[in-house]
Design an enzyme around this catalytic site. Structure first.
Site, PDB file in Angstrom:
ATOM      1  N   ARG A 123      -3.465   1.162  -3.808  1.00  0.00           N
ATOM      2  CA  ARG A 123      -4.275   0.281  -2.953  1.00  0.00           C
ATOM      3  C   ARG A 123      -5.761   0.280  -3.346  1.00  0.00           C
ATOM      4  O   ARG A 123      -6.632   0.658  -2.588  1.00  0.00           O
ATOM      5  CB  ARG A 123      -4.085   0.664  -1.485  1.00  0.00           C
ATOM      6  CG  ARG A 123      -2.632   0.539  -1.069  1.00  0.00           C
ATOM      7  CD  ARG A 123      -2.414   0.824   0.387  1.00  0.00           C
ATOM      8  NE  ARG A 123      -2.948  -0.260   1.219  1.00  0.00           N
ATOM      9  CZ  ARG A 123      -2.915  -0.216   2.556  1.00  0.00           C
ATOM     10  NH1 ARG A 123      -2.431   0.839   3.165  1.00  0.00           N
ATOM     11  NH2 ARG A 123      -3.412  -1.210   3.267  1.00  0.00           N
ATOM     12  N   ARG A 401      -1.025   5.248  15.098  1.00  0.00           N
ATOM     13  CA  ARG A 401      -2.058   4.413  14.481  1.00  0.00           C
ATOM     14  C   ARG A 401      -1.830   2.943  14.830  1.00  0.00           C
ATOM     15  O   ARG A 401      -2.773   2.168  14.888  1.00  0.00           O
ATOM     16  CB  ARG A 401      -2.023   4.558  12.953  1.00  0.00           C
ATOM     17  CG  ARG A 401      -2.373   5.931  12.457  1.00  0.00           C
ATOM     18  CD  ARG A 401      -2.508   5.945  10.951  1.00  0.00           C
ATOM     19  NE  ARG A 401      -3.462   4.926  10.499  1.00  0.00           N
ATOM     20  CZ  ARG A 401      -3.791   4.755   9.217  1.00  0.00           C
ATOM     21  NH1 ARG A 401      -3.228   5.492   8.282  1.00  0.00           N
ATOM     22  NH2 ARG A 401      -4.661   3.834   8.863  1.00  0.00           N
TER      23      ARG A 401
HETATM   24  C1  EPZ Z   1      -3.556  -5.413   4.883  1.00  0.00           C
HETATM   25  O1  EPZ Z   1      -3.816  -4.375   3.947  1.00  0.00           O
HETATM   26  C2  EPZ Z   1      -2.945  -4.720   6.090  1.00  0.00           C
HETATM   27  N1  EPZ Z   1      -3.885  -3.755   6.653  1.00  0.00           N
HETATM   28  C3  EPZ Z   1      -1.652  -4.014   5.684  1.00  0.00           C
HETATM   29  O2  EPZ Z   1      -1.071  -3.470   6.868  1.00  0.00           O
HETATM   30  C4  EPZ Z   1      -0.690  -5.033   5.087  1.00  0.00           C
HETATM   31  O3  EPZ Z   1       0.466  -4.368   4.637  1.00  0.00           O
HETATM   32  C5  EPZ Z   1      -1.370  -5.755   3.915  1.00  0.00           C
HETATM   33  O4  EPZ Z   1      -2.611  -6.355   4.358  1.00  0.00           O
HETATM   34  C6  EPZ Z   1      -0.495  -6.859   3.329  1.00  0.00           C
HETATM   35  O5  EPZ Z   1      -0.187  -7.790   4.315  1.00  0.00           O
HETATM   36  C7  EPZ Z   1      -4.898  -4.200   7.424  1.00  0.00           C
HETATM   37  O6  EPZ Z   1      -5.051  -5.386   7.660  1.00  0.00           O
HETATM   38  C8  EPZ Z   1      -5.822  -3.159   7.979  1.00  0.00           C
HETATM   39  P1  EPZ Z   1      -3.846  -6.438   0.539  1.00  0.00           P
HETATM   40  P2  EPZ Z   1      -4.705  -4.708   2.632  1.00  0.00           P
HETATM   41  O7  EPZ Z   1      -5.251  -6.365   0.074  1.00  0.00           O
HETATM   42  O8  EPZ Z   1      -5.738  -5.699   2.963  1.00  0.00           O
HETATM   43  C9  EPZ Z   1      -3.298  -4.855  -3.899  1.00  0.00           C
HETATM   44  C10 EPZ Z   1      -0.141  -1.829   8.256  1.00  0.00           C
HETATM   45  O9  EPZ Z   1       0.946  -1.251   8.206  1.00  0.00           O
HETATM   46  N2  EPZ Z   1      -4.774  -4.913  -3.962  1.00  0.00           N
HETATM   47  O10 EPZ Z   1      -3.291  -7.761   0.975  1.00  0.00           O
HETATM   48  O11 EPZ Z   1      -5.098  -3.419   2.040  1.00  0.00           O
HETATM   49  C11 EPZ Z   1      -2.781  -3.828  -2.912  1.00  0.00           C
HETATM   50  O12 EPZ Z   1      -2.693  -2.549  -3.521  1.00  0.00           O
HETATM   51  C12 EPZ Z   1      -0.929  -2.051   6.982  1.00  0.00           C
HETATM   52  O13 EPZ Z   1      -0.660  -2.304   9.296  1.00  0.00           O
HETATM   53  C13 EPZ Z   1      -5.412  -4.659  -5.172  1.00  0.00           C
HETATM   54  O14 EPZ Z   1      -4.774  -4.365  -6.187  1.00  0.00           O
HETATM   55  O15 EPZ Z   1      -3.602  -5.386   1.710  1.00  0.00           O
HETATM   56  C14 EPZ Z   1      -1.436  -4.376  -2.539  1.00  0.00           C
HETATM   57  O16 EPZ Z   1      -0.504  -3.996  -3.532  1.00  0.00           O
HETATM   58  C15 EPZ Z   1      -0.257  -1.405   5.775  1.00  0.00           C
HETATM   59  N3  EPZ Z   1      -6.773  -4.731  -5.219  1.00  0.00           N
HETATM   60  C16 EPZ Z   1      -1.651  -5.894  -2.590  1.00  0.00           C
HETATM   61  O17 EPZ Z   1      -2.826  -6.098  -3.385  1.00  0.00           O
HETATM   62  C17 EPZ Z   1      -7.527  -5.048  -4.117  1.00  0.00           C
HETATM   63  O18 EPZ Z   1      -8.762  -5.111  -4.221  1.00  0.00           O
HETATM   64  C18 EPZ Z   1      -1.889  -6.539  -1.223  1.00  0.00           C
HETATM   65  O19 EPZ Z   1      -2.920  -5.804  -0.597  1.00  0.00           O
HETATM   66  C19 EPZ Z   1      -6.848  -5.302  -2.904  1.00  0.00           C
HETATM   67  C20 EPZ Z   1      -5.483  -5.231  -2.844  1.00  0.00           C
END
Ligand code: EPZ
Length: 422
Positions: A123, A401
């Site tokens: 992440r 959480r």
């Molecule tokens: C949000 O996380 C949510 N958290 C997550 O919910 C949710 O699973 C996720 O979105 C996907 O819907 C909150 O809103 C606080 P992403 P976020 O950026 O923003 C990769 C829960 O259970 N990525 O959409 O961190 C990342 O590793 C949580 O409530 C990068 O590589 O998710 C992932 O594989 C868990 N670089 C994918 O993109 C970055 O800069 C999607 O992540 C950002 C993300």
């Protein structure tokens, strides 16, 4: 560390109130940093993550008052006297990175600890940082912190095209763009309801935003934002989780505040599995009249696709389905940690990379299991409610959480559940 004991006990029937969305509240709260006037959130969920974000904002100098048993958050950022988001808080909750964009936009500088990974994946936050750099932020990564400052003291509008959809990066850029000089266009933006909710709140504060909910969001920066009062949108993940109660145990449950537009793809899979979902004047009523559900295949995708945050819960259901289901996790690289725990309960699951093949069984058996992350913890409770005998889920701090008053809500539909405080 607390545990939760559940007993398999047949059909569940009744009504469950759905709270405000954790993942909306966690991006709405940093918006207070964008204005010197008060921002009040209503319908806020009572969760430990919200307490962590409260602690973080207060460490920056914001005032955050939790009123009406935590359902109202009255915030004011008139005096931000610290621009460093400390590792000790950020490491507890990744969403802390969402104070970076607003602090840069408001005062032109910020120091925020990198969040580090978590159980479900590395992440990284590279997309957040690239978006802010495009808007004129100079970033220096050292000692585990992002040292950021806006060239010339103020961010400037930019066209930001995300290489893939990121909820958090879209939120950070959207927050920052509201006060940037000029126009910002976010392309391949996330379309989640939490993004729409954030845009609606920012617009109430005087921001000029168009296109939220589509993959292109355009923001015209303004010089200052006002205060506002905004209701947090319903939590679609809590909603989907509790819609699975009658699906896995039998019975009928009405989820108050539920809306079909928040869970479209999820409801399609539920109906394919043989579960009935009806929109009522108060929310969504879910019924499973006959026996086991049908096996269905699930692939997680960004909204409006099937949400990754409901994958673990759906797997618990499919462990009891009649047939073989395949779940494909396309968002996170390590989000099947609930599978080994479900195997302890007699489930039949084969995990290969991002695919899990689940062969349904007549009945799961209660066992001692361990929560590994937020959504995995609640999937084990769902499985325990449908299993023969007793299930004890340890490390339920994960659960707290994201699910408020979980024992009270589940008891309200007839579940045998109790918390064991060690
Ligand atoms: C949000 O996380 C949510 N958290 C997550 O919910 C949710 O699973 C996720 O979105 C996907 O819907 C909150 O809103 C606080 P992403 P976020 O950026 O923003 C990769 C829960 O259970 N990525 O959409 O961190 C990342 O590793 C949580 O409530 C990068 O590589 O998710 C992932 O594989 C868990 N670089 C994918 O993109 C970055 O800069 C999607 O992540 C950002 C993300």
């Amino acid at each position: 560390m607390d545990s939760i004991l559940v007993k398999g006990n047949g059909p569940l029937n009744g009504v469950i109130p759905i709270a405000g969305a954790k993942n909306a509240c966690l991006t709405l709260m940093p918006a207070t940093l964008l204005s010197e006037e008060p921002l009040t959130l209503t319908n806020a969920p009572r969760l430990s993550d919200i307490a962590t974000m409260t602690q973080l904002l207060q460490s920056l100098g914001a005032e955050v008052a939790s009123l009406q048993d935590g359902q109202v958050l009255a915030m004011s950022s008139h005096d931000i006297n610290n621009h460093t988001a400390d590792y000790d808080i950020v490491r507890k909750m990744r969403a802390s990175i969402l104070v970076l964009g607003p602090m840069l936009a408001r005062d032109g500088h910020a120091i925020v600890s990198l969040p580090g990974g978590c159980a479900i994946g590395a992440r990284p936050v590279d997309l957040h940082l690239k978006a802010l750099e495009a808007m004129g932020a100079e970033l220096d990564l050292r000692d585990g912190y992002v040292h950021a400052k806006a060239t010339g003291g103020r961010l400037k509008g930019a066209v930001v095209e995300f290489p893939f959809v990121s909820v958090g990066a879209t939120e950070n850029a959207l927050l920052a763009a509201t006060l940037a000089k000029g126009t910002t266009v976010l392309k391949n933006a996330a379309r989640e309801p939490e993004i729409v909710d954030l845009a609606q709140c920012l617009r109430r504060m005087g921001a000029q935003i168009e296109g939220e909910g589509s993959n292109t969001i355009t923001i015209q920066g303004v010089d200052r934002l006002n205060g506002a009062t905004h209701p947090v949108v319903t939590d679609r993940i809590e909603l989907g989780t509790y819609m699975l109660l009658p699906a896995i145990c039998g019975g009928e449950v009405e989820c108050l505040g539920g809306r079909l537009d928040l869970v479209g793809a999820f409801v399609e899979r539920l109906e394919e599995a043989g579960v009935s979902v009806v929109e009522t004047a108060r929310g969504l009523k879910v019924t499973r009249k006959n026996g086991r559900v049908n096996a269905v295949n699930v692939t997680t995708e960004p909204f409006p696709g099937f949400p990754t945050d409901l994958q673990a819960q759906m797997m618990a259901l499919l462990c009891t389905a009649d047939g073989v289901s395949v779940l494909e996790e396309k968002i996170f690289e390590n989000r099947f940690m609930h599978a080994p725990e479900l195997l302890r309960m007699g489930a039949k699951i084969d995990v290969h990379g991002g695919h899990a093949t689940v062969t349904g069984v007549e009945r799961l058996r209660g066992a001692r299991v361990m929560a590994t992350d937020l959504r995995a913890s609640v999937s084990l409770i769902l499985a325990g409610l449908a299993a023969e005998g007793e299930t004890v889920v340890s490390r339920v701090y994960h659960l707290d959480r994201g699910y408020e008053r979980v024992e009270e809500k589940l008891r309200g539909v007839g579940a045998h559940i109790e918390r064991i405080t060690s």
